[in-house]
Design a protein around this motif. Structure first.
Motif, PDB file in Angstrom:
ATOM      1  N   GLN A  96      -5.730  -7.758   5.165  1.00 49.41           N
ATOM      2  CA  GLN A  96      -6.247  -6.247   4.840  1.00 49.41           C
ATOM      3  C   GLN A  96      -7.243  -5.873   5.855  1.00 49.41           C
ATOM      4  O   GLN A  96      -8.265  -6.217   6.083  1.00 49.41           O
ATOM      5  N   GLN A 102      -6.689  -0.037   5.739  1.00 46.82           N
ATOM      6  CA  GLN A 102      -6.197  -0.097   4.258  1.00 46.82           C
ATOM      7  C   GLN A 102      -7.167  -0.211   3.140  1.00 46.82           C
ATOM      8  O   GLN A 102      -6.981   0.287   2.117  1.00 46.82           O
ATOM      9  N   PHE A 144       0.915  -1.006  -0.112  1.00 47.53           N
ATOM     10  CA  PHE A 144       0.102  -0.014   0.056  1.00 47.53           C
ATOM     11  C   PHE A 144       0.722   1.287  -0.075  1.00 47.53           C
ATOM     12  O   PHE A 144       2.031   1.198   0.256  1.00 47.53           O
TER      13      PHE A 144
END
Length: 578
Positions: free
Chosen positions: A257, A261, A2
């Motif tokens: 995740q 996020q 990310f």
């Protein structure tokens, strides 16, 4: 991976998304710093959680938050941006979940036109699906001051509920995706269903599966894997008389995740979303065709058909039908826009499904197919038999004669009966009370017509949906009969990868699912031009040259968009500020 600058991106993306849609000149694209991995690493991309890695039960929460309707797309975008900001401030106390936030728009806007206007975000996955028959979907009209749906316990209360016809859906980015190189399994079906709920009918997973999941994957199909499904991050829904824009976040701590996020990746997608819709007005000139190559060529096709006929006419032969296909690779003077082609296909789409599925950094799989694999509503299941082909005519009496010829042809009846009776037997193995009505009729499309029958049954439990999917595909209409023998001959004969051509394409939902058969389709990408796919059923009495003509007829919906002597494509667009 990310972006490390997610907090800065958040401020910039919300600022960008809040811009007045009446000032499109103020937008300048933000360069992406995102990196996508390939399917052989079992991930679709850094912005998408692969839900197939899950082994758990239903996620902690499945929720839809619906705001009151607004007059314009720009107003809806601003309301969504504020809702995303609120989501970031109040994470729910659960380890996994999926939340959809939607804002109805009082104006009907074409979802395909909206998707065309997002062309600058080509690195993101995208999807489009237009059902052959619009489905009625219950929608909650407003939410209370806490952002919760108003419910008075009365679905007939028009102050809170209205039922609208869903025309089509377009999606950009993936809140969660599902893909793998191995064949689609019951476990994968459960992985998708855990993110879906009957109480959130518009949270759906759109995608497709390979015709032959065990065959070698050609480079042009690699990003699709054996199957590929996505729940869109940003979605545009077109209804009869209105529209809706929505965002969805999905998270699962066990899949690495988190809620935070998921919000960050949604913000990255929102940064690239435009609220200025450009519509193709239909006056675009055809692309100049530079080169076309068929696999197989005409001579090889004749040999393949004659071999199949020889196998069928041998003493004690068991092969009744085989569907042989052809791929046609096209190179043009300019890059082909798959969504422009899809727009043109909609002219012929009154009785067909239109679809587009494009994983990140991949060609787009598009199609205009008349053939339904199945539709499920709760435990009710429906399917169709479609086989045998004739052209249409502008002359009413000639068109009638061609239809009567198809209805009375022994060869075509035999080809159709194989498809209908096979689907009926598969229904009877899973369903109760199977009905076939009509048993044989004409399905007339703008350019061609087919023999047609409709089947209905009832599943005993929801898991039987996977049994129906596994049983119906591949149908005799795209493979042959007996299935294993026909499939073996196809594998030995065809020297190209069908990919998702003739495979299931559609969506899974909480209370409903719908799949078409991915025929009348093409793979379109800047590095490959376009690859057109078509097949035809070979039965006793088939003529190789006539079957080749049928292939030409089926691909003509694409080739008519290209001319040998045409000038380069010049698209005429109308910009509509919404």
């Amino acid at each position: 991976m990310f972006s490390s600058s997610s907090s800065i991106s958040h401020c910039r993306s919300i600022s960008r998304f809040l811009q007045d849609s009446n000032d499109p000149s103020s937008y300048s694209p933000k360069p992406l710093s995102l990196h996508f991995s390939h399917l052989r690493c079992q991930e679709i991309g850094s912005l998408s959680m692969n839900g197939c890695d899950s082994s758990g039960g239903h996620v902690g929460t499945v929720e839809t938050r619906t705001f009151s309707a607004v007059p314009t797309l720009g107003a809806a975008a601003r309301r969504l941006a504020a809702a995303v900001r609120d989501l970031k401030g109040g994470p729910p106390p659960v380890e996994s979940g999926i939340i959809r936030v939607e804002v109805p728009i009082e104006e009907q806007i074409e979802s395909l036109a909206w998707l065309q206007s997002q062309s600058h975000s080509g690195v993101l996955p995208r999807c489009y699906f237009s059902g052959r028959d619009s489905r009625t979907v219950p929608l909650i009209d407003r939410i209370d001051g806490n952002g919760n749906a108003c419910e008075n316990g009365n679905d007939n209360d028009n102050d809170n509920y209205r039922r609208r016809k869903l025309v089509s859906v377009a999606g950009l980015g993936a809140a969660v995706s599902f893909s793998h190189l191995r064949p689609f399994s019951l476990g994968d079906w459960h992985s998708i269903k855990r993110f879906l709920s009957k109480t959130s009918p518009l949270i759906r997973a759109y995608g497709a599966m390979r015709f032959d999941p065990k065959s070698d994957v050609a480079p042009e199909w690699m990003e699709f894997g054996s199957f590929y499904f996505m729940v869109p991050q940003v979605e545009f829904d077109e209804f009869k008389g209105s529209s809706m824009i929505a965002v969805t976040i999905a998270w699962d701590n066990s899949l690495s995740q988190t809620y935070g996020q998921a919000i960050a990746t949604l913000e990255e997608t929102l940064w690239q979303v435009s609220t200025s819709v450009q519509r193709i007005n239909g006056n675009s000139r055809p692309t100049l065709l530079l080169h076309q190559t068929h696999v197989p060529d005409k001579a090889s096709w004749d040999s393949a058909v004659k071999r199949a006929l020889d196998l069928m006419t041998r003493k004690n032969a068991t092969l009744v039908k085989v569907v042989l296909a052809r791929s046609s690779r096209i190179l043009s003077d300019v890059e082909i826009d798959p969504l422009e082609w899809l727009t043109s296909l909609q002219v012929e789409g009154a009785n067909a499904y239109q679809f587009c599925l494009q994983p990140p950094a991949s060609p787009a799989f598009i199609g205009n197919t008349p053939e339904q694999l199945f539709y499920r509503h709760q435990l009710s299941i429906f399917s169709e038999a479609l086989a045998a082909t004739r052209a249409r005519s502008d002359n009413p009496s000639l068109d009638l004669q061609m239809g009567l010829d198809l209805l009375t042809s022994t060869k075509d009846h035999n080809e159709f009966a194989v498809v209908r009776d096979t689907i009926r037997r598969k229904f009877e193995n899973v369903c109760s009370g199977t009905i076939v009505e009509p048993s044989k009729a004409l399905r007339k499309l703008p350019r061609i017509q087919h023999l047609y029958a409709k089947l209905a049954g009832a599943l005993e439990q929801e898991d039987d949906e996977f049994k129906i999917l596994s049983s119906l595909h591949p149908t005799p209409a795209v493979c042959g009969l007996p299935t294993e023998e026909a499939h073996s001959l196809i594998s030995e004969t065809e020297m190209f990868d069908r990919g998702m051509y003739a495979g299931p394409v559609g969506w899974f939902g909480g209370a409903e699912s719908e799949f078409a058969v991915g025929i009348r389709s093409a793979l379109v990408g800047k590095d490959i031009g376009a690859v057109l796919y078509a097949g035809t059923g070979i039965v006793d009495g088939s003529n190789p040259s006539l079957e080749w003509q049928e292939l030409e007829l089926k691909t003509s919906q694409f080739t008519k968009l290209m001319k040998q002597d045409a000038p380069p494509l010049v698209s005429t667009r109308e910009t509509v500020e919404l």
